[in-house]
Design a protein around this motif. Structure first.
Motif, mmCIF file in Angstrom:
data_model
loop_
_atom_site.group_PDB
_atom_site.id
_atom_site.type_symbol
_atom_site.label_atom_id
_atom_site.label_comp_id
_atom_site.label_asym_id
_atom_site.label_seq_id
_atom_site.Cartn_x
_atom_site.Cartn_y
_atom_site.Cartn_z
ATOM 1 N N LEU A 11 33.255 46.921 -38.273
ATOM 2 C CA LEU A 11 33.145 45.534 -37.816
ATOM 3 C C LEU A 11 33.877 44.587 -38.745
ATOM 4 C CD1 LEU A 11 29.442 45.355 -36.614
ATOM 5 C CD2 LEU A 11 31.509 45.471 -35.206
ATOM 6 N N LYS A 12 33.696 44.760 -40.049
ATOM 7 C CA LYS A 12 34.391 43.893 -41.006
ATOM 8 C C LYS A 12 35.902 43.991 -40.828
ATOM 9 C CE LYS A 12 31.009 43.983 -44.753
ATOM 10 N NZ LYS A 12 30.807 44.464 -46.136
ATOM 11 N N GLY A 19 39.059 35.223 -39.781
ATOM 12 C CA GLY A 19 38.897 34.347 -40.941
ATOM 13 C C GLY A 19 38.246 35.110 -42.074
ATOM 14 N N ILE A 20 37.674 34.386 -43.002
ATOM 15 C CA ILE A 20 36.997 35.019 -44.132
ATOM 16 C C ILE A 20 35.624 35.480 -43.661
ATOM 17 C CG2 ILE A 20 36.062 34.668 -46.445
ATOM 18 C CD1 ILE A 20 38.283 32.530 -46.796
ATOM 19 N N ILE A 21 35.436 36.797 -43.623
ATOM 20 C CA ILE A 21 34.210 37.397 -43.100
ATOM 21 C C ILE A 21 33.294 37.783 -44.252
ATOM 22 C CG2 ILE A 21 33.232 39.312 -41.760
ATOM 23 C CD1 ILE A 21 34.864 37.314 -40.085
ATOM 24 N N ARG A 22 32.040 37.382 -44.110
ATOM 25 C CA ARG A 22 31.009 37.755 -45.073
ATOM 26 C C ARG A 22 29.834 38.310 -44.272
ATOM 27 N NH1 ARG A 22 26.780 34.680 -47.064
ATOM 28 N NH2 ARG A 22 27.575 32.821 -46.024
ATOM 29 N N SER A 23 29.228 39.354 -44.771
ATOM 30 C CA SER A 23 28.066 39.918 -44.093
ATOM 31 C C SER A 23 26.868 39.890 -45.025
ATOM 32 C CB SER A 23 28.352 41.347 -43.628
ATOM 33 O OG SER A 23 28.575 42.192 -44.729
ATOM 34 N N LYS A 24 25.691 39.842 -44.407
ATOM 35 C CA LYS A 24 24.456 39.792 -45.171
ATOM 36 C C LYS A 24 23.399 40.598 -44.428
ATOM 37 C CE LYS A 24 21.063 36.568 -46.973
ATOM 38 N NZ LYS A 24 20.669 35.166 -47.080
ATOM 39 N N ARG A 25 22.790 41.544 -45.126
ATOM 40 C CA ARG A 25 21.711 42.316 -44.507
ATOM 41 C C ARG A 25 20.492 41.428 -44.345
ATOM 42 N NH1 ARG A 25 22.625 47.505 -43.334
ATOM 43 N NH2 ARG A 25 24.421 48.436 -44.366
ATOM 44 N N MET A 26 19.888 41.498 -43.159
ATOM 45 C CA MET A 26 18.708 40.693 -42.866
ATOM 46 C C MET A 26 17.901 41.315 -41.737
ATOM 47 S SD MET A 26 20.554 37.472 -40.908
ATOM 48 C CE MET A 26 21.355 36.917 -42.382
ATOM 49 N N PHE A 27 16.611 41.307 -41.879
ATOM 50 C CA PHE A 27 15.695 41.756 -40.817
ATOM 51 C C PHE A 27 16.062 43.117 -40.240
ATOM 52 C CE2 PHE A 27 16.143 37.055 -40.464
ATOM 53 C CZ PHE A 27 14.948 36.730 -41.074
ATOM 54 N N GLY A 28 16.526 44.025 -41.056
ATOM 55 C CA GLY A 28 16.884 45.357 -40.591
ATOM 56 C C GLY A 28 18.257 45.433 -39.957
ATOM 57 N N GLY A 29 18.955 44.335 -39.882
ATOM 58 C CA GLY A 29 20.306 44.306 -39.318
ATOM 59 C C GLY A 29 21.256 43.643 -40.291
ATOM 60 N N VAL A 30 22.365 43.174 -39.759
ATOM 61 C CA VAL A 30 23.372 42.508 -40.570
ATOM 62 C C VAL A 30 23.826 41.248 -39.837
ATOM 63 C CG1 VAL A 30 25.674 42.700 -41.595
ATOM 64 C CG2 VAL A 30 24.174 44.691 -41.556
ATOM 65 N N GLY A 31 23.881 40.143 -40.567
ATOM 66 C CA GLY A 31 24.427 38.900 -40.029
ATOM 67 C C GLY A 31 25.851 38.727 -40.510
ATOM 68 N N PHE A 32 26.704 38.161 -39.664
ATOM 69 C CA PHE A 32 28.110 37.951 -40.004
ATOM 70 C C PHE A 32 28.440 36.471 -39.994
ATOM 71 C CE2 PHE A 32 27.960 42.234 -38.450
ATOM 72 C CZ PHE A 32 28.777 42.911 -39.338
ATOM 73 N N TYR A 33 29.147 36.070 -41.028
ATOM 74 C CA TYR A 33 29.623 34.708 -41.186
ATOM 75 C C TYR A 33 31.146 34.750 -41.208
ATOM 76 C CZ TYR A 33 24.895 33.826 -42.887
ATOM 77 O OH TYR A 33 23.537 33.735 -43.012
ATOM 78 N N CYS A 34 31.762 33.799 -40.547
ATOM 79 C CA CYS A 34 33.206 33.616 -40.623
ATOM 80 C C CYS A 34 33.427 32.197 -41.108
ATOM 81 C CB CYS A 34 33.865 33.832 -39.261
ATOM 82 S SG CYS A 34 35.653 33.612 -39.300
ATOM 83 N N ASP A 35 34.060 32.082 -42.263
ATOM 84 C CA ASP A 35 34.271 30.766 -42.855
ATOM 85 C C ASP A 35 32.958 29.969 -42.870
ATOM 86 O OD1 ASP A 35 36.989 31.446 -43.090
ATOM 87 O OD2 ASP A 35 37.428 30.642 -41.110
ATOM 88 N N PHE A 38 27.714 31.231 -39.023
ATOM 89 C CA PHE A 38 26.965 32.413 -38.597
ATOM 90 C C PHE A 38 27.259 32.639 -37.116
ATOM 91 C CE2 PHE A 38 22.975 34.588 -37.339
ATOM 92 C CZ PHE A 38 23.054 35.671 -38.204
ATOM 93 N N PHE A 39 27.954 33.740 -36.795
ATOM 94 C CA PHE A 39 28.422 33.917 -35.424
ATOM 95 C C PHE A 39 28.128 35.275 -34.809
ATOM 96 C CE2 PHE A 39 31.684 36.099 -37.648
ATOM 97 C CZ PHE A 39 32.387 36.879 -36.746
ATOM 98 N N ALA A 40 27.616 36.216 -35.576
ATOM 99 C CA ALA A 40 27.384 37.551 -35.024
ATOM 100 C C ALA A 40 26.289 38.261 -35.802
ATOM 101 C CB ALA A 40 28.670 38.365 -35.073
ATOM 102 N N ILE A 41 25.639 39.198 -35.103
ATOM 103 C CA ILE A 41 24.667 40.070 -35.756
ATOM 104 C C ILE A 41 24.907 41.495 -35.280
ATOM 105 C CG2 ILE A 41 22.868 38.350 -36.154
ATOM 106 C CD1 ILE A 41 21.496 39.233 -33.623
ATOM 107 N N ALA A 42 24.562 42.435 -36.120
ATOM 108 C CA ALA A 42 24.619 43.846 -35.752
ATOM 109 C C ALA A 42 23.238 44.435 -35.968
ATOM 110 C CB ALA A 42 25.656 44.588 -36.585
ATOM 111 N N ILE A 43 22.764 45.141 -34.967
ATOM 112 C CA ILE A 43 21.467 45.803 -35.001
ATOM 113 C C ILE A 43 21.645 47.152 -34.319
ATOM 114 C CG2 ILE A 43 19.063 45.732 -34.205
ATOM 115 C CD1 ILE A 43 19.452 43.440 -36.029
ATOM 116 N N ASP A 44 21.119 48.197 -34.907
ATOM 117 C CA ASP A 44 21.194 49.537 -34.299
ATOM 118 C C ASP A 44 22.622 49.902 -33.886
ATOM 119 O OD1 ASP A 44 18.492 50.050 -34.616
ATOM 120 O OD2 ASP A 44 17.967 49.249 -32.650
#
Length: 111
Positions: A11-12, A19-35, A38-44
């Motif tokens: 995904l990264k 743009g500049i992508i940053r991810s952060k683990r949260m609530f058992g998934g991952v949140g994605f930030y671009c610049d 917060f625009f996307a999440i990944a779960i399972d």
């Protein structure tokens, strides 16, 4: 609700042109930030993109489903994220198109 390291790296890589992508683990998934949006999440090992009233119809037209999770009381909560088409994992143009839809929704939400 885990996200494999392989899926996270894919995904990264696919999101990098947005743009500049940053991810952060949260609530058992991952949140994605671009610049810092917060625009996307990944779960399972599934990707969900931000939706709002302006882009939701596009996701629904593709029969993509809203992200929801179980609450303690047995009901489900739905968030403003819909599953991305599988093609975004294989096609850079699709990731760009759908990713920008999500980024624009995140921009509108910020305003």
């Amino acid at each position: 609700m885990a996200v494999s390291s392989e899926f996270l790296e894919l995904l990264k890589e696919r999101m990098e042109p947005l743009g500049i992508i940053r991810s952060k683990r949260m609530f058992g998934g991952v949140g994605f930030y671009c610049d810092d949006l917060f625009f996307a999440i990944a779960i399972d090992d599934a990707l969900y993109l931000k939706v709002d009233d302006e882009n939701r119809a596009r996701f629904e037209a593709e029969d993509l489903k809203a992200f929801h999770y179980p609450k303690k009381d047995g009901t489900f909560a739905t968030m403003s994220y819909y599953q991305a088409p599988e093609s975004v994992l294989d096609d850079a143009d699709d990731m760009d198109e759908w990713g920008r839809l999500a980024l624009n929704a995140a921009l509108r939400a910020r305003a």
